[in-house]
Design a protein around this motif. Structure first.
Motif, PDB file in Angstrom:
ATOM      1  N   PRO A  71      -1.568  -3.666   2.739  1.00 43.96           N
ATOM      2  CA  PRO A  71      -1.084  -2.382   3.247  1.00 43.96           C
ATOM      3  C   PRO A  71      -2.191  -1.337   3.225  1.00 43.96           C
ATOM      4  CG  PRO A  71      -0.405  -2.655   0.972  1.00 43.96           C
ATOM      5  CD  PRO A  71      -1.124  -3.927   1.361  1.00 43.96           C
ATOM      6  N   LEU A  93      -3.316   3.652  -0.910  1.00 50.88           N
ATOM      7  CA  LEU A  93      -2.172   4.392  -1.438  1.00 50.88           C
ATOM      8  C   LEU A  93      -2.272   5.888  -1.171  1.00 50.88           C
ATOM      9  CD1 LEU A  93      -1.648   2.522  -4.828  1.00 50.88           C
ATOM     10  CD2 LEU A  93      -0.127   2.537  -2.857  1.00 50.88           C
ATOM     11  N   TRP A 110       4.518   3.921  -9.898  1.00 57.62           N
ATOM     12  CA  TRP A 110       5.794   4.417  -9.379  1.00 57.62           C
ATOM     13  C   TRP A 110       6.051   3.888  -7.974  1.00 57.62           C
ATOM     14  CZ3 TRP A 110       6.393   8.401  -5.481  1.00 57.62           C
ATOM     15  CH2 TRP A 110       7.723   8.736  -5.239  1.00 57.62           C
ATOM     16  N   ARG A 111       5.027   3.959  -7.118  1.00 59.98           N
ATOM     17  CA  ARG A 111       5.175   3.436  -5.753  1.00 59.98           C
ATOM     18  C   ARG A 111       5.462   1.931  -5.785  1.00 59.98           C
ATOM     19  NH1 ARG A 111       2.482   5.492  -1.368  1.00 59.98           N
ATOM     20  NH2 ARG A 111       3.357   3.648  -0.334  1.00 59.98           N
ATOM     21  N   PHE A 112       4.790   1.234  -6.672  1.00 56.99           N
ATOM     22  CA  PHE A 112       4.979  -0.209  -6.800  1.00 56.99           C
ATOM     23  C   PHE A 112       6.443  -0.517  -7.119  1.00 56.99           C
ATOM     24  CE2 PHE A 112       4.615  -4.313  -9.062  1.00 56.99           C
ATOM     25  CZ  PHE A 112       3.813  -5.025  -8.178  1.00 56.99           C
ATOM     26  N   VAL A 142       9.215   1.537  -6.633  1.00 57.26           N
ATOM     27  CA  VAL A 142      10.206   1.957  -5.628  1.00 57.26           C
ATOM     28  C   VAL A 142      10.100   1.154  -4.346  1.00 57.26           C
ATOM     29  CG1 VAL A 142      10.345   4.294  -6.576  1.00 57.26           C
ATOM     30  CG2 VAL A 142       8.728   3.813  -4.719  1.00 57.26           C
ATOM     31  N   THR A 143       8.954   0.498  -4.107  1.00 59.36           N
ATOM     32  CA  THR A 143       8.805  -0.322  -2.899  1.00 59.36           C
ATOM     33  C   THR A 143       8.990  -1.809  -3.179  1.00 59.36           C
ATOM     34  OG1 THR A 143       6.398  -0.588  -3.160  1.00 59.36           O
ATOM     35  CG2 THR A 143       7.171   1.345  -1.921  1.00 59.36           C
ATOM     36  N   GLY A 144       9.356  -2.151  -4.401  1.00 58.95           N
ATOM     37  CA  GLY A 144       9.494  -3.558  -4.741  1.00 58.95           C
ATOM     38  C   GLY A 144       8.183  -4.318  -4.662  1.00 58.95           C
ATOM     39  N   ALA A 198       5.773  -3.790  -2.468  1.00 65.09           N
ATOM     40  CA  ALA A 198       5.188  -3.825  -1.126  1.00 65.09           C
ATOM     41  C   ALA A 198       3.982  -2.912  -0.990  1.00 65.09           C
ATOM     42  CB  ALA A 198       6.241  -3.450  -0.088  1.00 65.09           C
ATOM     43  N   SER A 199       3.944  -1.816  -1.753  1.00 66.71           N
ATOM     44  CA  SER A 199       2.837  -0.863  -1.644  1.00 66.71           C
ATOM     45  C   SER A 199       1.500  -1.465  -2.051  1.00 66.71           C
ATOM     46  CB  SER A 199       3.118   0.371  -2.512  1.00 66.71           C
ATOM     47  OG  SER A 199       3.251  -0.008  -3.880  1.00 66.71           O
ATOM     48  N   GLU A 200       1.524  -2.571  -2.809  1.00 64.69           N
ATOM     49  CA  GLU A 200       0.285  -3.198  -3.270  1.00 64.69           C
ATOM     50  C   GLU A 200       0.212  -4.675  -2.889  1.00 64.69           C
ATOM     51  OE1 GLU A 200      -0.732  -2.448  -7.342  1.00 64.69           O
ATOM     52  OE2 GLU A 200       0.180  -0.451  -7.345  1.00 64.69           O
ATOM     53  N   ASP A 201       0.908  -5.070  -1.855  1.00 61.77           N
ATOM     54  CA  ASP A 201       0.970  -6.479  -1.475  1.00 61.77           C
ATOM     55  C   ASP A 201      -0.302  -6.879  -0.735  1.00 61.77           C
ATOM     56  OD1 ASP A 201       1.851  -9.007  -1.115  1.00 61.77           O
ATOM     57  OD2 ASP A 201       3.351  -8.529   0.412  1.00 61.77           O
TER      58      ASP A 201
END
Length: 709
Positions: A350, A353, A488-490, A492-494, A496-499
């Motif tokens: 993705p 951040l 936090w992003r990790f 709330v996005t399950g 996906a933010s760091e996939d």
């Protein structure tokens, strides 16, 4: 006309060659024999201007490559014969395959999958073309070697290299490798094989590249070094590959060793993700799927990869899927002790951040979020105060902030209409006073009082201070608040933010780490080594910069939660015998993090991170002589060690390569280094002088431990 790719054709057998052919067939696992009564063909590099190469060696097969042109007709396909032998004189052939065609539509490149070979065996190969009047011309002779069989109890040895910028630079590292004549199974090239930009006016520099069709290229904003064009069309990318593969030293390395290649960003576009470029730092939409496909086409034309498990014979570029279906992750085994897991960090990841066009004042974690995470007390200081700028009482301040945004955006190159539209869409909602009050004060307006205001984290608290900038987005972010935001992003996005690798690739990687093989070596184009500048306890730097900074969040530091999960998962799956080999960052590191060792190889020729950090720090307003410059540039290696105690070795201002040997008990890494100041000196006629400028550092790796040798 022969069909595309042709078919194997045997030579007629003369009576006095029958015995020779019987011996050849009996001694090999492939077919073919050779009667060279007319004498050997004449080597003609004019017909094979990029020489030959081999790649992706396996115990029974390897991919062979060349580019062939007809000097009398540049647009014509060229019919070739491939000869493979166990000796350099080609008296006894293992394979002779006629009717192969180097097609103009593939830029006259040809890839051939050769199968039924013997494991860990040296083979010689050449491509032959018939000329006029019974003349026969050949490519330079290449030497390759198959991988050992899966049950072979032998050590595996390979070179790790990456980042070979051509413009104005010489390949001293490749020359040194040739001098050493290392006994290697392969060269693992970690990406940035090409750099996609060229100078529009390089003068008479012999290390320059020009586009045959500059009108199809992408003009870039003028920066240090002069105006540049970025490759955009297939033609542009081909021009770069042709130029780089014309370098005699690089040709000789390809002629001597098989390569295992993965792409990083510059094969398409600097700091790319998916099919997105980042040249304008958010000023424009840079989603460029067609440009990505063009880049991949040239990559597959010029690299001898086996990514589709192709059968024996020619491998057409059109048979290799491209974006969004390209898949270059793959694994290769070298005996009992090494399983090489080649990953692709760029195609599925993705966005960074922190967006490059993020407005510094925008609050990304408000008081409710901090409360839910139990972080209210940690962020109670006035610097984290924010207001709802849309509240009626803040209307005058909102007008000033929007006007300031418009002014900055127009100054960055946006049209007035676009700047106004973005200001209206951006300057709203919760706004951090740490940023808003600085703007208001500069405009001569009174600051807003933080007393009683809610607390939250904005982009400015992550290090973002300008509208359109890679600083505070991809580089030099405040680590502690960034890690909180990332976590936090990790959540709330399950995830996906760091996939970074994509689910399919990550599942494959973890499964492959459980497969047989003493050591699992993960090939990653970017480094997992944490690069931290810890200025938090430096009393001689300005108070506003006393933070811990992550230097480069384009690499694995930008996905800290996924990195932790991946390292822990790999360590468990591989029974602690896992090592990363990585590149991209133009520095040498040997480090351990979460029990996983990482060997980060220096760049072949690209600018060192010491040079790049100097530019970034100066651009941020800290010139040479300042305390910040001293810690971040002059004393960079000491600062990185202090910020990451897991670093056993670091060199941030040298070029070179790393030789890795994998045995049953340990992995050894030898760094061959030359100061980056030597990169603009041509040593091709001065080999003794070059050898004297190289140094070597050796390390031994056992599970979770790196020690100097």
């Amino acid at each position: 006309m022969p069909a595309r790719g042709g078919a194997p054709v045997s030579q007629p057998l003369h009576r006095r060659t029958v015995l020779k052919c019987i011996v050849a067939v009996a001694a090999s696992t492939a077919s073919g024999c050779h009667d060279d009564d007319d004498g050997p063909p004449t080597e003609d590099r004019q017909r094979f201007p990029q020489s030959v190469a081999s790649g992706d060696p396996r115990p029974d097969r390897v991919v062979l490559w060349t580019r062939a042109v007809d000097p009398a007709n540049a647009d014509a396909d060229v019919e070739l014969t491939l000869q493979v032998a166990r000796s350099a004189d080609f008296r006894t052939l293992v394979l002779e395959r006629k009717g192969l065609r180097a097609l103009a539509e593939d830029d006259h490149t040809l890839r051939v999958q050769v199968t039924n070979l013997a494991p860990r065996t040296v083979y010689f190969y050449r491509f032959v073309v018939d000329g006029q009047k019974h003349e026969r011309f050949s490519s330079p002779v290449g030497r390759t070697r198959t991988a050992p069989s899966d049950d072979a109890d032998v050590p595996a040895r390979f070179v790790v290299a990456n980042c070979q910028d051509f413009l104005g630079r010489y390949y001293n590292a490749w020359q040194r490798l040739l001098q050493l004549d290392e006994d290697l199974d392969c060269v693992v090239f970690l990406g940035d094989y090409i750099y996609e930009t060229v100078l529009t006016d390089a003068g008479a520099d012999p290390r320059s590249i020009s586009f045959g069709d500059p009108g199809s290229a992408l003009p870039l904003p003028t920066a240090a070094g002069g105006p540049r064009l970025a490759a955009q069309s297939v033609s542009n990318y081909r021009d770069i590959y042709r130029a780089i593969r014309s370098d005699p030293l690089l040709q000789q390395v390809h002629e001597r060793y098989p390569f295992i290649v993965v792409w990083d960003d510059h094969e398409f576009s600097d700091d790319c993700w998916d099919a997105h470029a980042n040249y304008t730092d958010g000023r424009m939409d840079e989603f460029e799927p067609e440009r990505r496909r063009n880049a991949e086409q040239a990559f597959f034309e010029y690299q001898p990869l086996d990514v589709t498990a192709a059968p024996a014979g020619p491998v057409g570029v059109d048979s290799i899927p491209r974006y969004p279906d390209a898949r270059i992750w793959r694994d290769l085994s070298f005996g009992r002790h090494l399983r090489l897991l080649v990953t692709d960090y760029r195609s599925y990841r993705p966005d960074h951040l922190i967006p490059e066009d993020a407005w510094p004042g925008a609050v990304v974690m408000d008081a409710a979020v901090l409360l839910s995470l139990g972080l209210t007390a940690a962020f109670a200081a006035d610097t984290f105060a924010y207001v709802d700028i849309d509240a009626a009482q803040n209307a005058p301040q909102k007008v000033i902030l929007r006007a300031a945004y418009v002014q900055l955006a127009v100054g960055a190159g946006l049209s007035l209409a676009d700047a106004i539209a973005r200001a209206e869409a951006t300057v709203r909602g919760n706004v951090a006073l740490a940023y808003a009050n600085a703007v208001l004060t500069q405009a001569g307006a009174p600051p807003l009082d933080p007393t009683g205001k809610p607390r939250g984290i904005a982009f400015v608290h992550l290090g973002k201070t300008d509208l359109f900038s890679r600083l505070g987005a991809r580089y030099v972010v405040i680590k502690d608040t960034f890690d909180i935001y990332a976590a936090w992003r990790f959540g709330v996005t399950g995830g996906a933010s760091e996939d970074a690798l994509g689910q399919a690739q990550e599942q494959w990687l973890l499964a492959a780490a459980r497969e047989p093989g003493t050591w699992k070596v993960v090939v990653s184009s970017v480094s997992p080594t944490a690069m931290i500048w810890d200025l938090s306890n430096k009393a001689d730097v300005p108070a506003q910069v006393r933070n811990r900074y992550a230097f480069d969040v384009d690499q694995w530091d930008g996905f800290p939660d996924r990195k932790r999960q991946l390292l822990e998962g790999l360590r468990t799956a591989a029974n602690e015998r896992v090592v990363f080999v990585a590149g991209d960052i133009h520095a040498s590191f040997a480090s351990v993090e979460l029990g996983v060792a990482a060997v980060t190889a220096p760049a072949v020729s690209s600018s060192s991170i010491q040079e790049e950090a100097a530019g970034a720090v100066t651009a941020a307003g800290f010139p040479p002589g300042s305390a910040v410059y001293r810690y971040v540039v002059t004393e960079q290696e000491a600062t990185l060690r202090e910020g990451n105690p897991g670093i056993a070795f670091v060199d941030t201002d040298s070029h070179g390569f790393t030789v890795v040997e994998v045995g049953p008990e340990a992995v050894r890494a030898a760094y061959h280094l030359i100061p980056s100041s030597e990169v603009r000196t041509d040593y091709s006629a001065r080999p003794e002088d070059l050898a004297a400028r190289f140094t070597r550092r050796d390390f031994r790796i056992t599970p979770g431990v790196i020690s100097a040798v």
